[in-house]
Design an enzyme around this catalytic site. Structure first.
Site, PDB file in Angstrom:
ATOM      1  CG  PHE A 181      38.407  36.022  46.374  1.00 43.21           C
ATOM      2  CD1 PHE A 181      37.214  36.538  46.874  1.00 43.21           C
ATOM      3  CD2 PHE A 181      39.360  35.538  47.257  1.00 43.21           C
ATOM      4  CE1 PHE A 181      36.987  36.577  48.245  1.00 43.21           C
ATOM      5  CE2 PHE A 181      39.140  35.580  48.626  1.00 43.21           C
ATOM      6  CZ  PHE A 181      37.949  36.101  49.123  1.00 43.21           C
ATOM      7  NE  ARG A 182      34.392  33.209  38.854  1.00 44.34           N
ATOM      8  CZ  ARG A 182      33.743  32.053  38.683  1.00 44.34           C
ATOM      9  NH1 ARG A 182      33.327  31.367  39.724  1.00 44.34           N
ATOM     10  NH2 ARG A 182      33.513  31.601  37.478  1.00 44.34           N
ATOM     11  CG  LEU A 183      41.935  35.114  42.627  1.00 48.15           C
ATOM     12  CD1 LEU A 183      42.718  35.544  43.872  1.00 48.15           C
ATOM     13  CD2 LEU A 183      42.166  36.124  41.505  1.00 48.15           C
TER      14      LEU A 183
END
Ligand SMILES: Cc1cc2nc3c(=O)[nH]c(=O)nc-3n(C[C@H](O)[C@H](O)[C@H](O)COP(=O)(O)O)c2cc1C
Length: 200
Positions: free
Chosen positions: A176-178
């Protein structure tokens, strides 16, 4: 500080560990790294080089000193480097100033290159304009004849640089692009690395 961040106390060990993984997963040239240089006037330029050495003394690459990068490094030793391994979904940013390698280091690495590459180093006026491929091929033929079956010495205009990093950022893909970003900064030579985490 997360446990992951504390995994390595200094950046070279971590870079070597990531490089070792990249060697297994990258289809080619796992040590290929983008090298950004900058003129004294602040105009940047960027190209790939192959990293040929990496230990706590720095990161080494070799090139033609009269190339665009060679000329820019002569006027401004500050550089940035970027590794990106698509297979691992990781990048490493490195910043610092370069120093020339020693004559012995340049000679030793040059001598390890295939003969045709050594002749190519004599024939290529790297980054300067050529009239056509024939001009380059003629220069290769000329140097091949000149050196015959004898040694091909290192041209004076071919050598290397060692980046002495003052900053590293290790970026690792997360769902999640974290993503994870861990930085190592050296405020002065001889001090210990300060570790931090950045928002993705
Ligand atoms: C994967 C890869 C590795 C390269 N390795 C080197 C290298 O180690 N040294 C070098 O001088 N050029 C290398 N090159 C060529 C440079 O990217 C560049 O074309 C050349 O050095 C001239 O750059 P300049 O005009 O900015 O000086 C490499 C290119 C690629 C794509």
């Amino acid at each position: 500080m997360s446990e992951k961040t504390a995994e390595f106390k200094e950046p070279f060990e971590r870079l070597q560990s990531w490089l070792a993984e990249a060697e297994k997963s990258e289809p080619n040239d796992p040590t290929a790294v983008a090298l950004a240089t900058c003129t004294q006037g602040g105009v940047p330029s960027l190209r790939m080089v192959l990293m040929k050495g990496c230990d706590e003394n720095g990161l080494v690459f070799f090139t033609n000193l009269e190339s665009r990068k060679g000329r820019e490094l002569a006027e401004n030793p500050n550089v940035a480097m970027l590794f990106h391994w698509k297979s691992l979904r990781r990048q490493v940013r490195i910043e610092g100033a370069v120093e020339p390698v020693t004559t012995e280091e340049a000679d030793a690495y040059f001598a390890s290159r295939p003969r045709a590459s050594r002749i190519g180093a004599w024939a290529s006026k790297q980054s300067r304009e050529m009239a056509g491929r024939f001009e380059f091929e003629a220069a290769i033929a000329q140097y091949t004849a000149k050196f015959g079956v004898g040694d091909v010495p290192r041209p004076d205009c071919w050598s290397g640089f060692r980046l002495k990093p003052a900053y590293f950022e290790f970026w690792r893909d997360r769902k999640f692009r974290l993503h994870e970003r861990v930085t190592f900064r050296l405020y002065e030579a001889g001090s210990s690395w300060e570790i931090a985490e950045l928002y993705p």
